[in-house]
Motif scaffolding. Structure first.
Motif, mmCIF file in Angstrom:
data_model
loop_
_atom_site.group_PDB
_atom_site.id
_atom_site.type_symbol
_atom_site.label_atom_id
_atom_site.label_comp_id
_atom_site.label_asym_id
_atom_site.label_seq_id
_atom_site.Cartn_x
_atom_site.Cartn_y
_atom_site.Cartn_z
ATOM 1 N N SER A 134 77.448 33.189 27.986
ATOM 2 C CA SER A 134 77.125 32.477 29.221
ATOM 3 C C SER A 134 78.236 31.942 29.154
ATOM 4 N N PRO A 135 79.108 31.553 30.104
ATOM 5 C CA PRO A 135 79.861 30.090 29.791
ATOM 6 C C PRO A 135 79.390 29.128 29.809
ATOM 7 N N LYS A 136 80.042 28.114 28.816
ATOM 8 C CA LYS A 136 79.121 26.783 28.561
ATOM 9 C C LYS A 136 78.490 26.386 29.380
ATOM 10 N N ASP A 137 79.767 26.071 30.655
ATOM 11 C CA ASP A 137 79.025 24.958 32.288
ATOM 12 C C ASP A 137 78.157 25.922 33.461
ATOM 13 N N LYS A 138 78.125 26.998 32.943
ATOM 14 C CA LYS A 138 76.541 28.122 32.986
ATOM 15 C C LYS A 138 75.840 28.779 32.314
ATOM 16 N N ARG A 139 75.431 27.913 31.560
ATOM 17 C CA ARG A 139 74.567 28.002 30.687
ATOM 18 C C ARG A 139 72.716 28.970 31.288
ATOM 19 N N TYR B 153 74.453 32.637 25.015
ATOM 20 C CA TYR B 153 75.838 32.905 24.508
ATOM 21 C C TYR B 153 76.599 33.476 25.233
ATOM 22 N N ARG C 206 74.683 32.619 17.619
ATOM 23 C CA ARG C 206 76.480 33.021 18.431
ATOM 24 C C ARG C 206 77.037 33.808 17.482
ATOM 25 N N ASP D 240 68.447 18.212 26.274
ATOM 26 C CA ASP D 240 70.998 18.488 26.321
ATOM 27 C C ASP D 240 71.011 19.804 24.793
ATOM 28 N N ALA E 80 73.518 21.632 22.863
ATOM 29 C CA ALA E 80 74.251 22.384 23.533
ATOM 30 C C ALA E 80 74.726 23.528 22.103
ATOM 31 N N CYS E 81 73.921 23.973 21.517
ATOM 32 C CA CYS E 81 73.995 25.019 20.059
ATOM 33 C C CYS E 81 72.455 25.457 19.841
ATOM 34 N N ARG F 218 68.546 25.758 30.354
ATOM 35 C CA ARG F 218 68.961 23.769 29.993
ATOM 36 C C ARG F 218 67.392 23.278 29.011
#
Length: 218
Positions: free
Chosen positions: A142-147, A140, A66, A154, A156-157, A150
């Motif tokens: 991109s917005p969290k809801d538009k990664r 990283y 990140r 799942d 997240a990081c 996938r």
């Protein structure tokens, strides 16, 4: 000039590798063939970079991925294009290197074959590694809801190994495995990576057949 200053300031490992490659070019005997010298310098730079990046991946963790994405600037795409082009040019140089081997002593031919293998494998690994970091940056930034990716668990990081897995799967199989692509820009990037990898894999196959035929013929 400011672009190159920012590029090398933010990418110290790349800077170190390029400098070592240039030093190798200056230290090699001037009477050596120009293509051979260039390939040796490329190998010094490429393998130094791969070693430094491997060390980074082994010792760092998710937070560093990140942080890398936050620190990088607009030079990321330029670095991707420059390194991809350089890797492709190294394959063209190999063609010239192999074409001038007729009449050479057996031991010198073996050394040139070894240089060919190191160059092709190093360029292939470098390409996949450069795309690994580019995928991480795209994810990283991109917005969290538009990664744009996938992962199957799942995650997240995701860390370096997740992106390394994704990138090398494309390089090896020219497919996206079990990671889902979620954005158009990511699809474009993966398409470019897949096309480059296809030609690299063809080149590896061709060089392997060429070297095997030469060794059997002798």
């Amino acid at each position: 000039m400011d672009f190159f200053k920012n590029l090398f300031h933010s990418r110290s490992r790349l800077s170190i590798s390029v400098v070592l490659g240039l030093l190798a070019f200056l230290l090699l005997p001037a009477q050596w063939d120009g293509v051979t010298r260039a390939l040796l310098c490329w190998n010094v730079a490429a393998w130094c970079y791969l070693i430094l990046i491997s060390w980074l991946m082994f010792k760092d963790h998710k937070a560093s991925v990140r942080q890398l994405a936050q620190q990088e600037d607009a030079s990321a795409l330029a670095v991707l294009l420059i390194m991809s082009l350089s890797a492709a040019l190294s394959l063209i140089a190999i063609v010239f290197e192999l074409s001038g081997m007729k009449g050479l002593p057996q031991d010198l031919r073996l050394l040139k074959y070894a240089l060919t293998v190191a160059t092709v494998f190093g360029s292939w690994c470098l390409l996949a590694t450069i795309f690994t970091f580019h995928y991480a940056l795209m994810f990283y930034r991109s917005p969290k809801d538009k990664r744009p990716l996938r992962f199957p668990d799942d995650e997240a990081c995701p860390d370096y190994w997740d992106f390394l897995y994704f990138s090398f799967t494309i390089s090896l199989a020219v497919q996206t495995s079990d990671v889902t692509i979620m954005s158009r820009q990511m699809r474009k990037t993966v398409l470019g990576h897949a096309v480059l990898s296809f030609f690299f894999n063809l080149a590896i196959l061709g060089f392997s057949i060429n070297i095997a035929a030469s060794l059997v013929g002798n």
